[in-house]
Design a protein around this motif. Structure first.
Motif, PDB file in Angstrom:
ATOM      1  N   ASN A  31      -6.501   6.375   0.048  1.00  0.00           N
ATOM      2  CA  ASN A  31      -5.977   5.045   0.369  1.00  0.00           C
ATOM      3  C   ASN A  31      -6.450   4.002  -0.635  1.00  0.00           C
ATOM      4  O   ASN A  31      -5.688   3.109  -1.019  1.00  0.00           O
ATOM      5  N   GLU A  34      -4.465   3.742  -3.714  1.00  0.00           N
ATOM      6  CA  GLU A  34      -3.176   3.059  -3.549  1.00  0.00           C
ATOM      7  C   GLU A  34      -3.322   1.537  -3.582  1.00  0.00           C
ATOM      8  O   GLU A  34      -2.365   0.823  -3.309  1.00  0.00           O
ATOM      9  N   SER A  36      -3.401  -0.809  -5.861  1.00  0.00           N
ATOM     10  CA  SER A  36      -2.448  -1.580  -6.664  1.00  0.00           C
ATOM     11  C   SER A  36      -1.119  -1.721  -5.939  1.00  0.00           C
ATOM     12  O   SER A  36      -0.527  -2.813  -5.902  1.00  0.00           O
ATOM     13  N   GLU A  37      -0.652  -0.644  -5.339  1.00  0.00           N
ATOM     14  CA  GLU A  37       0.615  -0.671  -4.595  1.00  0.00           C
ATOM     15  C   GLU A  37       0.494  -1.540  -3.341  1.00  0.00           C
ATOM     16  O   GLU A  37       1.417  -2.284  -2.998  1.00  0.00           O
ATOM     17  N   VAL A  38      -0.636  -1.483  -2.679  1.00  0.00           N
ATOM     18  CA  VAL A  38      -0.867  -2.299  -1.485  1.00  0.00           C
ATOM     19  C   VAL A  38      -0.825  -3.776  -1.859  1.00  0.00           C
ATOM     20  O   VAL A  38      -0.201  -4.586  -1.170  1.00  0.00           O
ATOM     21  N   LYS A  40       0.638  -5.112  -4.486  1.00  0.00           N
ATOM     22  CA  LYS A  40       2.010  -5.448  -4.908  1.00  0.00           C
ATOM     23  C   LYS A  40       2.938  -5.660  -3.724  1.00  0.00           C
ATOM     24  O   LYS A  40       3.705  -6.614  -3.698  1.00  0.00           O
ATOM     25  N   THR A  41       2.887  -4.752  -2.764  1.00  0.00           N
ATOM     26  CA  THR A  41       3.858  -4.778  -1.670  1.00  0.00           C
ATOM     27  C   THR A  41       3.379  -5.531  -0.434  1.00  0.00           C
ATOM     28  O   THR A  41       4.189  -5.953   0.381  1.00  0.00           O
ATOM     29  N   LYS A  43       1.897  -4.080   1.902  1.00  0.00           N
ATOM     30  CA  LYS A  43       1.947  -3.098   2.984  1.00  0.00           C
ATOM     31  C   LYS A  43       0.719  -2.186   2.903  1.00  0.00           C
ATOM     32  O   LYS A  43       0.302  -1.810   1.819  1.00  0.00           O
ATOM     33  N   ALA A  45      -1.755   1.048   2.929  1.00  0.00           N
ATOM     34  CA  ALA A  45      -1.624   2.418   2.426  1.00  0.00           C
ATOM     35  C   ALA A  45      -1.443   3.394   3.577  1.00  0.00           C
ATOM     36  O   ALA A  45      -0.765   4.398   3.441  1.00  0.00           O
TER      37      ALA A  45
END
Length: 83
Positions: A31, A34, A36-38, A40-41, A43, A45
């Protein structure tokens, strides 16, 4: 087997710590990877606060972290003479 490994790495012992390591490597590290994605979005992980996935998560987590408090709980029970 050393005294330490017998105490902390034998799953039948109340001081078993490998469950926490298993939990960390299976759930926490993936988790965090993740992040960077969290960011960005916005949302999460993993949906740990949802009834279905949260229940599964905590059914695994609680036995894995139980040994962290076991010794202190025993000392507290002894102090108050609780069985």
């Amino acid at each position: 087997m050393t005294t330490e490994s017998a105490a902390f790495l034998v799953s039948a012992k109340p001081s078993f710590q490998a469950g926490l390591l298993r939990h960390t490597s299976a759930h926490l590290i993936p988790n965090w990877l993740e992040l960077s994605e969290v960011v960005k979005t916005g949302k999460p992980a993993a949906a740990g606060n949802q009834q279905g996935t949260g229940t599964e998560f905590f059914e695994i987590l609680v036995p894995d972290i139980f040994p962290l408090s076991y010794s202190a709980a025993q000392d507290l029970a002894a102090h108050f003479a609780w069985a």
